[in-house]
Write an enzyme that holds these catalytic residues in place. Structure first.
Site, mmCIF file in Angstrom:
data_model
loop_
_atom_site.group_PDB
_atom_site.id
_atom_site.type_symbol
_atom_site.label_atom_id
_atom_site.label_comp_id
_atom_site.label_asym_id
_atom_site.label_seq_id
_atom_site.Cartn_x
_atom_site.Cartn_y
_atom_site.Cartn_z
ATOM 1 N N GLY B 12 15.943 21.332 52.315
ATOM 2 C CA GLY B 12 17.109 21.400 53.268
ATOM 3 C C GLY B 12 17.199 22.454 54.555
ATOM 4 C CE LYS B 38 18.001 12.902 43.815
ATOM 5 N NZ LYS B 38 19.398 14.178 43.131
ATOM 6 C CB VAL B 81 12.925 20.236 40.908
ATOM 7 C CG1 VAL B 81 12.123 21.134 39.624
ATOM 8 C CG2 VAL B 81 11.948 20.200 42.065
ATOM 9 C CD GLU B 170 33.878 22.505 59.102
ATOM 10 O OE1 GLU B 170 32.536 21.910 58.360
ATOM 11 O OE2 GLU B 170 33.347 23.561 60.243
ATOM 12 C CG ASP B 300 23.780 26.828 49.829
ATOM 13 O OD1 ASP B 300 24.368 27.714 50.680
ATOM 14 O OD2 ASP B 300 24.081 25.317 50.150
ATOM 15 C CB ALA B 316 23.640 25.573 58.028
ATOM 16 C CD GLN B 317 25.313 32.614 61.805
ATOM 17 O OE1 GLN B 317 26.133 32.252 60.835
ATOM 18 N NE2 GLN B 317 25.488 32.606 62.604
ATOM 19 C CE LYS B 376 30.694 22.631 62.639
ATOM 20 N NZ LYS B 376 30.738 21.918 61.680
#
Lengths: 403, 403
Positions: B12, B38, B81, B170, B300, B316-317, B376
């Site tokens: 990610g 994956k 995993v 969004e 996360d 994400a930042q 953005k």
């Protein structure tokens, strides 16, 4: 007879052809003509298997009725038939009633499920734009689900086609060609997908010459379609289809069962109280019903025998011929002339097996492969030209003949 | 310490950034680095709402890992995993086991359903490419079904978004823009479709300035999104969602409930037996777990507090910054230098409201409309540039800035 009111029910091949021809022959002073259809478009029923497989967008199969019909000559009403009151010469629609002097019933077909349990609940049929689009979406939805499932995925990627007649074979040919594209879109390995074609008789495409049948079977099987002949479907369930073969019962797990094995007339005509056979209304040689002089039935609603006493097939070719014929005959009747008898002109059969492949029996010759495919496109284009002239042909024709 | 084995779990934002930076800093003689994922692609999690709405094809959101990773420096393994055996320093995958000296856990999030009945069975989540694509297909499938149904169609065309946070807002903004296109495809009248956005708090986008929230609500409502604040979701069922508001219970019929109200760490980390809070693993300032010196958690999966003691948001930042930081820190450790503490740099928040619309709070300014939308896209493009240089930017960037 005062100025008669001619009502055409349904803008399928028969109804559209009747309307297109009548508007040229019959002057508004002679008769009022009304065409009633559920949608504002006519569609190419013979292309629906491509829309269902996802190889041709359904907009390509739609023809705006207003592009064909001259509304100075023919009144176009968008409505849905509820019932026909013969004794009052009245048709009840959802939003209005209409009285007729001459009624042309060209309401098309419905799938025949022969009382097999579960088919009407769980199987999908290729009958119109909406149902063809739904099949495309059903297959795609199941493919999208597959990559999200952790538990049993049995049958999620199996597609079962019930019926190896024209529609079943043509759909199988398109679908199997499209599988690699769908697999790419949904990140699925091609070899996980299985397409089955079940046929109750001992071979698919009965009526075709043995060599053509062999060609078609080879063509489909070589691309991965599993054809199972002598498979009598017993039931359809939420998770698949059950069939009997040689005394044993089998089940194929599937979330996408497409039933193509048979049609009957639109169920509206069942309640007309007219003589029927094979799910269709028996007609006289001039295509009027046997009991009612005011009602003409064409296309899939009508049961007609050829000179040799065989039932005419339920094809677009016959429906168009009947539409043209009835326009001429009703024109004759209005002008006080003699009506004639319908003489079908069956020049042959053409069946697509997917892009650039097909079989045809025509003028006593058998054609295979791209020649049959070219012939099929030619026939489709010929229809468009007859219906709406060069403009409609250019707009809706299939011209990618050699590409 | 012999040559250590660094294993990165998950490609990610955090894992990819860590790998991309490490391959430049750490020589193969110093450490062996393995990235396990994956799929063979990384994806733009922040674009998934567009894939789910159908406004951006999911292929646009995919980045081939091999385009970013130098496989002379990093071994790439495709596997999933199963569990992590801390006492043996071993990760069990579906197809193999790997021993590690340093483990970077960047396995991302799962939707948090807070034990609300029915959500995990009947609601859809925007969590990866597969699930985003499924939402697109779910909506289209229901639209296709609608025109084939004769009986009750209640709720077939209702789409309910649970959660008025970043993702919910969004997604609502993209979806409502796309409804006319879907309606055209399925021959459905636009005004039959309803999009609901349910928020448990008294306003959407909590954390944003009041003026930005007002702008966002106006933008969504003017395009037809029905926003219901103070709506506490009680249950999700096969045919809809039940919520409580001001002491009364309501139900919205729907076949497409999309749950966006909260995330927790990948459930793999729950079984690590490490201190957790808010569904995430507590980490030290250098992002190692409190109990295990060999395990680093980023993105996360990790719970980190800023200088003021506030939990860092799951964005994400932050994940990218942690990926970069951890590459530098592990490089320092391998070279025998001091590790440093992670200092997040939160320059602001940018939220899209659909094409050319958005809100942003950045450098103490509030931006609305196209300015926020341009910002953005700039941020998205900046990430691509940092990850894979000019080549990746040119290939995957969003450049349609002014229309």
């Amino acid at each position: 007879m005062n100025k008669p009111h001619i009502v055409i029910l349904g803008a399928g091949y028969g109804g559209m052809m009747a309307a297109a021809k009548m508007q040229k022959m019959i002057h508004p002073n002679e008769a009022t003509i009304t065409l009633v259809n559920k949608h504002d478009y006519h569609y190419q029923t013979t292309w629906l298997h491509e829309n269902a497989a996802g190889t041709l967008h359904h907009d390509r199969s739609k023809i705006d009725i207003k592009e064909v019909i001259d509304r100075n000559r023919i009144k176009l009403i968008l409505d849905e038939v509820v019932s026909i009151k013969r004794e009052e010469k009245r048709v009840k629609f959802k939003n209005r009633d209409l009285y007729y002097d001459i009624l042309i019933v060209s309401l098309g077909f419905e799938p025949a499920t022969y009382g097999i349990p579960g088919l009407s609940e769980f199987a999908y049929s290729i009958k119109d734009i909406n149902s063809a689009r739904l099949i495309r979406e059903r297959v795609e939805y199941n493919f999208a689900l597959y990559t999200n499932e952790k538990k049993s995925k049995d049958g999620r990627l199996n597609i079962v086609i019930g019926g190896g007649g024209l529609t079943g074979v043509e759909f199988a040919g398109e679908l199997i060609n499209h599988i690699p594209t769908i697999c790419k879109e949904y990140d699925i390995e091609k070899n996980l997908v299985k397409v089955f074609l079940l046929e109750g008789k001992d071979c698919v495409l009965s009526g075709y010459d043995e060599s053509a049948v062999q060609y078609a079977m080879n063509s489909l099987q070589s691309r991965g379609v599993e054809i199972i002949n002598d498979a009598v479907v017993k039931a359809c369930t939420e998770d698949g289809i059950i069939y009997e073969k040689a005394g044993s019962e089998y089940k194929i797990l599937s979330k996408s069962v497409i039933w193509t094995a048979g049609t009957k007339a639109n169920s509206i005509v069942e309640r007309l109280n007219l003589s029927m056979d094979h799910g269709r209304v028996k007609v006289r040689n001039d295509l009027r019903s046997i009991e009612d002089d005011s009602i003409y039935l064409i296309g899939d609603c009508s049961l007609h025998y050829d000179q040799n006493g065989n039932v005419l097939p339920s094809t677009a070719q016959i429906a168009m011929q009947q539409g043209e014929f009835i326009a001429r005959n009703i024109n004759a009747k209005i002008k006080g002339k003699e009506m004639t008898d319908f003489l079908p002109d069956i020049s042959g059969m053409i069946t697509s097996l997917g892009k650039d492949d097909g079989i045809a029996e025509i003028f006593n010759r058998i054609l295979f492969g791209w020649k049959a495919a070219v012939l099929k496109r030619f026939a489709d284009n010929w229809y468009l030209f007859k219906l709406g002239g060069i403009q409609l042909l250019m707009k809706k024709g299939k011209f990618n003949i050699f590409h």
